[in-house]
Scaffold this motif. Sequence first.
Motif, short mmCIF file in Angstrom:
data_model
loop_
_atom_site.label_atom_id
_atom_site.label_comp_id
_atom_site.label_asym_id
_atom_site.label_seq_id
_atom_site.Cartn_x
_atom_site.Cartn_y
_atom_site.Cartn_z
N ILE A 90 0.85 -1.18 0.00
CA ILE A 90 0.00 0.00 0.00
C ILE A 90 0.89 1.24 0.00
O ILE A 90 1.72 1.41 0.90
CB ILE A 90 -0.92 0.03 1.22
CG1 ILE A 90 -1.74 -1.26 1.30
CG2 ILE A 90 -1.86 1.24 1.16
CD1 ILE A 90 -2.57 -1.38 2.56
N PRO A 91 0.76 2.13 -0.98
CA PRO A 91 1.61 3.32 -1.03
C PRO A 91 1.45 4.19 0.21
O PRO A 91 0.38 4.24 0.83
CB PRO A 91 1.10 4.06 -2.28
CG PRO A 91 0.45 3.00 -3.11
CD PRO A 91 -0.16 2.04 -2.13
N ALA A 92 2.52 4.88 0.56
CA ALA A 92 2.49 5.76 1.73
C ALA A 92 1.48 6.89 1.56
O ALA A 92 1.00 7.46 2.55
CB ALA A 92 3.89 6.33 1.97
N THR A 93 1.13 7.23 0.31
CA THR A 93 0.19 8.31 0.04
C THR A 93 -1.26 7.87 0.11
O THR A 93 -2.18 8.69 -0.05
CB THR A 93 0.46 8.88 -1.36
OG1 THR A 93 0.48 7.80 -2.32
CG2 THR A 93 1.80 9.61 -1.39
N ASP A 94 -1.50 6.59 0.34
CA ASP A 94 -2.86 6.02 0.33
C ASP A 94 -3.47 6.15 1.72
O ASP A 94 -2.92 5.65 2.70
CB ASP A 94 -2.78 4.56 -0.09
CG ASP A 94 -4.13 3.97 -0.48
OD1 ASP A 94 -5.12 4.24 0.24
OD2 ASP A 94 -4.20 3.24 -1.47
N GLU A 196 -10.17 6.22 -11.13
CA GLU A 196 -11.38 6.72 -10.45
C GLU A 196 -11.42 6.24 -9.00
O GLU A 196 -11.72 7.01 -8.08
CB GLU A 196 -12.63 6.25 -11.19
CG GLU A 196 -13.92 6.74 -10.56
CD GLU A 196 -15.17 6.25 -11.28
OE1 GLU A 196 -16.29 6.45 -10.73
OE2 GLU A 196 -15.05 5.67 -12.38
N LEU A 197 -11.11 4.96 -8.79
CA LEU A 197 -11.14 4.40 -7.44
C LEU A 197 -10.13 5.09 -6.53
O LEU A 197 -10.43 5.35 -5.36
CB LEU A 197 -10.83 2.90 -7.49
CG LEU A 197 -10.73 2.19 -6.14
CD1 LEU A 197 -12.10 2.12 -5.47
CD2 LEU A 197 -10.13 0.80 -6.30
N ASN A 198 -8.97 5.39 -7.05
CA ASN A 198 -7.89 5.88 -6.21
C ASN A 198 -7.68 7.39 -6.25
O ASN A 198 -7.58 8.03 -5.20
CB ASN A 198 -6.59 5.17 -6.60
CG ASN A 198 -6.64 3.69 -6.31
OD1 ASN A 198 -6.81 3.28 -5.17
ND2 ASN A 198 -6.52 2.87 -7.34
N VAL A 199 -7.62 7.97 -7.43
CA VAL A 199 -7.30 9.40 -7.55
C VAL A 199 -8.54 10.26 -7.44
O VAL A 199 -8.60 11.18 -6.60
CB VAL A 199 -6.57 9.67 -8.88
CG1 VAL A 199 -6.27 11.17 -9.02
CG2 VAL A 199 -5.28 8.87 -8.96
N THR A 200 -9.56 9.98 -8.26
CA THR A 200 -10.77 10.80 -8.24
C THR A 200 -11.42 10.79 -6.86
O THR A 200 -11.92 11.82 -6.39
CB THR A 200 -11.78 10.29 -9.30
OG1 THR A 200 -11.14 10.22 -10.57
CG2 THR A 200 -12.98 11.22 -9.37
N SER A 201 -11.40 9.65 -6.21
CA SER A 201 -11.98 9.52 -4.88
C SER A 201 -11.11 10.12 -3.78
O SER A 201 -11.53 10.23 -2.64
CB SER A 201 -12.20 8.04 -4.55
OG SER A 201 -10.95 7.40 -4.30
N ALA A 206 -1.84 10.36 -5.39
CA ALA A 206 -0.57 10.17 -6.11
C ALA A 206 -0.57 8.93 -6.99
O ALA A 206 0.42 8.65 -7.67
CB ALA A 206 0.58 10.10 -5.10
N TYR A 207 -1.66 8.17 -6.98
CA TYR A 207 -1.71 6.92 -7.74
C TYR A 207 -1.64 7.19 -9.23
O TYR A 207 -2.24 8.14 -9.76
CB TYR A 207 -3.00 6.17 -7.42
CG TYR A 207 -3.20 4.91 -8.22
CD1 TYR A 207 -2.56 3.73 -7.86
CD2 TYR A 207 -4.02 4.90 -9.35
CE1 TYR A 207 -2.73 2.55 -8.59
CE2 TYR A 207 -4.21 3.73 -10.09
CZ TYR A 207 -3.55 2.57 -9.70
OH TYR A 207 -3.74 1.41 -10.44
N THR A 208 -0.88 6.37 -9.95
CA THR A 208 -0.85 6.38 -11.40
C THR A 208 -0.95 4.94 -11.88
O THR A 208 -0.60 4.01 -11.16
CB THR A 208 0.44 7.00 -11.96
OG1 THR A 208 1.57 6.25 -11.47
CG2 THR A 208 0.57 8.46 -11.55
N CYS A 209 -1.43 4.76 -13.10
CA CYS A 209 -1.55 3.41 -13.65
C CYS A 209 -1.20 3.42 -15.12
O CYS A 209 -1.93 4.00 -15.95
CB CYS A 209 -2.97 2.87 -13.44
SG CYS A 209 -3.11 1.13 -13.94
#
Length: 293
Positions: A90-94, A196-201, A206-209
């Motif tokens: 799990i990223p530290a930014t999550d 959408e699940l990670n960034v928009t919400s 900081a999530y990228t895919c």
Amino acid sequence: MKYNVVGGEMSHKEINAYMDMLHKKYPLQSVADELAGFSNPTGEWIWSLYGAEDETLYFYDYFCYAAYNAQTSTTRNYPIMISRHLFDQIPATDIRRAWWLDPAGYEGQFNTNTMKASSTSNNLTKYGRSYAADVRGHELLTTHLIFAYMNMKISNNVQPGIGHMCLMRSSEMLLIEAEAQYQLHNESAVRDLLMELNVTSKRDPAYTCTATGDALMEQIKLYRGIELWAEGFNWFDLKRWGDSISRKTYANGGNWMSSYAVSFGPNEKNNWTWCIPRNETDYNKGITSTSND
């Protein structure tokens, strides 16, 4: 092309229209709702079990085992924990990292076989108690033992285990849609849904895919594991994917007790089959013992 669904068939276009309806009617919940304890419905919840003091299951309730603040002997002595292997991904930014007690900085203060704090008064124990109260909003009893990686995602509303239990929410629907789009080879749609699940919400700004192929499917699996942790999906997910349960000791990057550090797949043991209880086959004339064969 038509797809078999509950109640009949739907075309690809009809499925997309249905998913668009779900997105609008049940938008992803806010960061505040994500961190609120999963015991009261939010705008994201589609289906849940009502929990109230006059309709309690007492010590058989889900929250008696899952809620970190439950005062049951099971939770006080053996709180549920996230796999260290999953937590470390799990990223530290999550913001979802806040769902569990991170033992970073407290190495040497817990038993690496059981994950239990080695003292009821050491710094890890003090940190765990203050984290539960100050960050997660519920004070623990002095009899609550503190464990590294222990659950802080799910809380109950009233003792011993009263709360509303979520059965279906739009984050799950989004991840189902992402997996379906992957099977349809629509990888750009999968990446958009994960964004959408990670960034928009705002769960992880900081999530990228940019993943493709198998790596993209691994992203779906990872975020089902994170987002839906302890909500009852992992067993079915692993069966569907044909993936093995892999439990590792602390020395090998996990946090399982050495006696439980095993790996086995859904085609082993009893093929991961839920057997019909004997009471049913004994007293229900419509079910026979051969139904388990």
